[in-house]
Design a protein around this motif. Structure first.
Motif, short mmCIF file in Angstrom:
data_model
loop_
_atom_site.label_atom_id
_atom_site.label_comp_id
_atom_site.label_asym_id
_atom_site.label_seq_id
_atom_site.Cartn_x
_atom_site.Cartn_y
_atom_site.Cartn_z
N VAL A 11 -2.35 5.15 8.79
CA VAL A 11 -3.50 5.81 8.17
C VAL A 11 -3.60 7.20 8.79
N THR A 51 -5.42 6.34 -0.44
CA THR A 51 -4.66 5.11 -0.26
C THR A 51 -4.59 4.36 -1.58
N TRP A 52 -3.39 3.94 -1.94
CA TRP A 52 -3.19 3.08 -3.12
C TRP A 52 -2.93 1.67 -2.61
N ASP A 53 -3.80 0.74 -3.01
CA ASP A 53 -3.77 -0.60 -2.42
C ASP A 53 -2.86 -1.59 -3.15
N SER A 105 3.55 11.97 2.23
CA SER A 105 3.51 10.52 1.99
C SER A 105 3.68 9.79 3.31
N GLU A 150 2.70 2.36 4.62
CA GLU A 150 1.45 1.65 4.40
C GLU A 150 0.73 1.29 5.70
N LYS A 195 0.83 -1.19 0.00
CA LYS A 195 0.00 0.00 0.00
C LYS A 195 0.88 1.25 0.00
N ARG A 236 0.24 5.55 0.90
CA ARG A 236 -0.75 6.50 1.41
C ARG A 236 -0.26 7.93 1.21
N GLN A 237 -1.18 8.78 0.77
CA GLN A 237 -0.88 10.19 0.53
C GLN A 237 -1.93 11.05 1.25
#
Length: 427
Positions: A348, A378-380, A342, A345, A285, A287-288
């Motif tokens: 959160v 979130t990019w999984d 950034s 992963e 993952k 996350r941004q």
């Protein structure tokens, strides 16, 4: 001549555009309700900005050539990137992959006295030291010491490429560096010979990377193709020399060309239905968080275009910050500044977390009333890197099956790599 492209991210749209230009009637099928994959805008403070990939590497030329072909206006980034350490912030080395080109580089302030002394001996070593290195980490360690790897190169490797320096082949990430070392006798001199002062390593279309996605989709339609969202593929099969794909509700499409441009797991699943057995790389993952702020102390850019975290700190959750509206001035609106942070992963981030991290990095206290926009993404399915032999096996296997497969899981993360990989569909 017809083609079905499964996946409407960057790879699918580039492949679809190339095939449409070559005279095929193309249908691009995207399972979700939007195009672009990991190129994705969010709106904060009334401005649409990139929440995923924000720029492409100029080296290699494929992405720039595509943008120029499409008539997009391009811009280089403004500002100097920095490295953040708990004991201070220093500019990133003005060299190659965090390797300095001079002993006068301000980035060397991040080194302790012993580490600096080791680095300064580079000019005294014979050119043969490190000449047999195969990775960036191995070469820098041999000539500049482990401190230079940890404090100058590793933050760039981890923050930009999500790789350890010892996992970065020189021929892929710094081609020509060993030859320059042999010619100039020291690593710093070699880097200096390869640098192009004033020439950026990355750029983006003015208005954000997602303008490339919008333009590709428009061009496919202009060329007689179709781009469909909310169209998941639920079946795929051979039909003589052709391929048939099935959609929910029983609709079926038939074409003589099939391009799979989905994330790795989906591509592997579809290939399995066509009796092609390959494996996808592991995923992780990403996350941004994007923050729009009105604060009088931010316009001049206290950390330039942004920073990478060089050493973890329990009080900081983020691993990087980009001053987006300074780096890409088209995104600035009045006194409002936009920042991207950034995160690992396993973290959160809440709005409160992001405000606290940005405050620490920027050296100012951000108050809730000064926040004009916030978004978290979130990019999984960030793919890992396939080893070269595995990649060649996959390419050979799908080619024998008459199927085209493109995308970051196969061609590598990075817009330029993905665009270049799409040349296979018309090669």
């Amino acid at each position: 001549m017809t083609a079905i492209v499964v996946g409407g991210g960057l790879a699918g749209l580039v492949a679809g555009y190339r095939l449409a230009k070559a005279g095929r009637r193309v249908t691009v099928m995207e399972a979700t309700t939007r195009l672009g994959g990991m190129i994705h805008p969010v709106e904060v403070g009334g401005v649409r900005v990139d929440a995923g990939a924000e720029a492409y590497a100029i080296r290699g030329g494929a992405a720039r050539a595509l943008c120029e072909e499409l008539g997009l206006e391009l811009a280089a980034p403004a500002g100097q990137p920095h490295l953040w350490w708990p004991r201070g912030t220093w500019p990133m080395a003005e060299g190659v992959l965090g390797i300095p080109a001079s002993l006068d580089d301000p980035a060397l302030g991040a080194l302790d006295p012993d580490e600096l002394e080791t680095l300064t001996r580079d000019g005294e070593l014979p050119a043969s030291v490190g000449a047999d290195a195969s990775t960036v980490g191995e070469l820098v360690r041999a000539r500049l010491g482990d401190g230079a790897v940890r404090r100058l190169v590793a933050p760039v490797a981890h923050g930009v490429y999500a790789l350890d320096p010892d996992r970065m082949p020189l021929n892929a990430f710094a081609p020509g560096l060993l030859a320059a070392l042999a010619e100039h006798g020291s690593l710093l001199a070699a880097v200096a010979s390869m640098r192009h002062p004033g020439r950026a390593a990355v750029e983006q279309p003015v208005g954000g990377m997602y303008t490339l996605i919008d333009t590709l989709a428009e061009r496919i339609v202009d060329l007689g193709g179709e781009v469909r969202t909310a169209s998941p593929i639920v079946a795929v099969a051979h039909a003589g020399p052709d391929f048939v794909v099935g959609l929910p509700g029983g609709e079926k499409l038939r074409a003589d060309r099939l391009v799979l441009a989905t994330p790795g797991a989906a591509a592997v699943s579809l290939l399995g239905r066509l009796a092609v057995d390959v494996a996808a790389p592991p995923i992780k993952k990403a996350r941004q968080a994007v923050l729009a702020v009105e604060h009088p102390g931010l316009a001049d850019g206290p950390v330039g275009s942004g920073l990478l975290v060089g050493e973890s700190d329990p009080s900081i959750g983020a691993k990087a910050l980009t001053h987006y509206s300074l780096k890409w001035p088209w995104a600035r609106r009045g006194d409002q500044e936009i920042f991207r942070l950034s995160y690992p992963e396993n973290h959160v981030p809440s709005r409160t977390d992001v405000m606290a991290d940005a405050s620490r990095f920027l050296g100012v206290e951000l108050r809730d009333a000064q926040i004009t926009g916030f978004a978290a993404v979130t990019w999984d399915a960030m793919p890992g890197r396939l080893d070269a032999p595995v990649r060649e096996f996959v390419l050979d296997t799908v080619a024998k099956a008459g199927i085209d497969v493109v995308g970051a899981w196969l061609d590598g993360n990075g817009i330029t790599a993905v665009v270049a990989g799409c040349d296979r569909v018309t090669g």
